[in-house]
Design an enzyme around this catalytic site. Sequence first.
Site, PDB file in Angstrom:
ATOM      1  N   ASP A   1       1.045  -1.205   0.037  1.00 46.38           N
ATOM      2  CA  ASP A   1      -0.097  -0.043   0.110  1.00 46.38           C
ATOM      3  C   ASP A   1       0.929   1.198  -0.061  1.00 46.38           C
ATOM      4  OD1 ASP A   1      -2.096  -1.576   0.329  1.00 46.38           O
ATOM      5  OD2 ASP A   1      -2.867  -0.929   2.269  1.00 46.38           O
TER       6      ASP A   1
ATOM      7  N   HIS B   1       4.455  -7.828  -0.242  1.00 41.68           N
ATOM      8  CA  HIS B   1       3.785  -8.794  -0.863  1.00 41.68           C
ATOM      9  C   HIS B   1       4.518  -9.001  -2.170  1.00 41.68           C
ATOM     10  CE1 HIS B   1       0.493  -9.530   1.856  1.00 41.68           C
ATOM     11  NE2 HIS B   1       0.691  -8.314   2.195  1.00 41.68           N
TER      12      HIS B   1
ATOM     13  N   SER C   1       8.485   3.709   4.781  1.00 38.29           N
ATOM     14  CA  SER C   1       9.639   3.459   3.852  1.00 38.29           C
ATOM     15  C   SER C   1       9.227   3.468   2.361  1.00 38.29           C
ATOM     16  CB  SER C   1      10.393   2.071   4.362  1.00 38.29           C
ATOM     17  OG  SER C   1      11.612   2.153   3.887  1.00 38.29           O
TER      18      SER C   1
END
Length: 264
Positions: free
Chosen positions: A86, A142, A226
Amino acid sequence: MKKFLYRFFIELTNQAFLSKWLENFTKSSYSRHFIPTFVKTYKINETEMLHPITEYGSLHELFTRQLNMVNRPVAIGDEIVVSPVDAVVEEFGSIDADQTFIAKGKSYSISEMLHRDEVKKKYINGIFLILYLSPSHYHRIHAPISGDIIGQWSLGTSSYPVNNWGITYGKSPFTKNYRVISEVVKDDSHLAIVKVGAMFVNGIELTHEGDKIKKGEEIGFFEFGSTIILLFEKDSFTLNPSIHKKMDILVGQPLGTLKKRTMH
């Protein structure tokens, strides 16, 4: 003067003892008292969390929270590359013949970023894509594609901010910060997944075992906000035309498509 003051402040505060203090604080049970304020300030969607907010015992547990992944469906199609996080799409473009790319008007060297001659050559004239995670984002990472992990290594020690100010005034955070790089191959296409640590907290944890990954599965997490940088080989990737700078994107949403390469 603004750049000097910014860098001076960051150098002053980006010390090992301060990083350790912040890490210890966020992992302490005392930090749980700040969770409601943090959730409200960053407008975090509690309905997506795997557990109720009352079950998180520290800010660290909240930062590294898992989601009910029914809210993050993975785009179908073997050739579709999906967002691994995200994030906000910060920058994208071409990697020049001199092994550099431009972000916020600053030049970054993939040679310095990767530090492996045999790897960097693959991405000359390819495409880069920068995905920025703020402290409000879901922090788990992911797999953007299915494939084989053919290399994984870490570089750097300190971490400078990777937000707008950090990119604009900092000391090349994408190539200086602590980072963990995974190189993946699918068919005849290579992809470098560069996970860049944020200010103070360098924590990048890998959760995947083995050398094969499946698109959409969890492979790691950040311990604070990050950045992910994806590097694609020349003629191996077509960016989805709907992608634009500053857009929000979620795990599993399409970034573009891999295509068969005619040259190696």
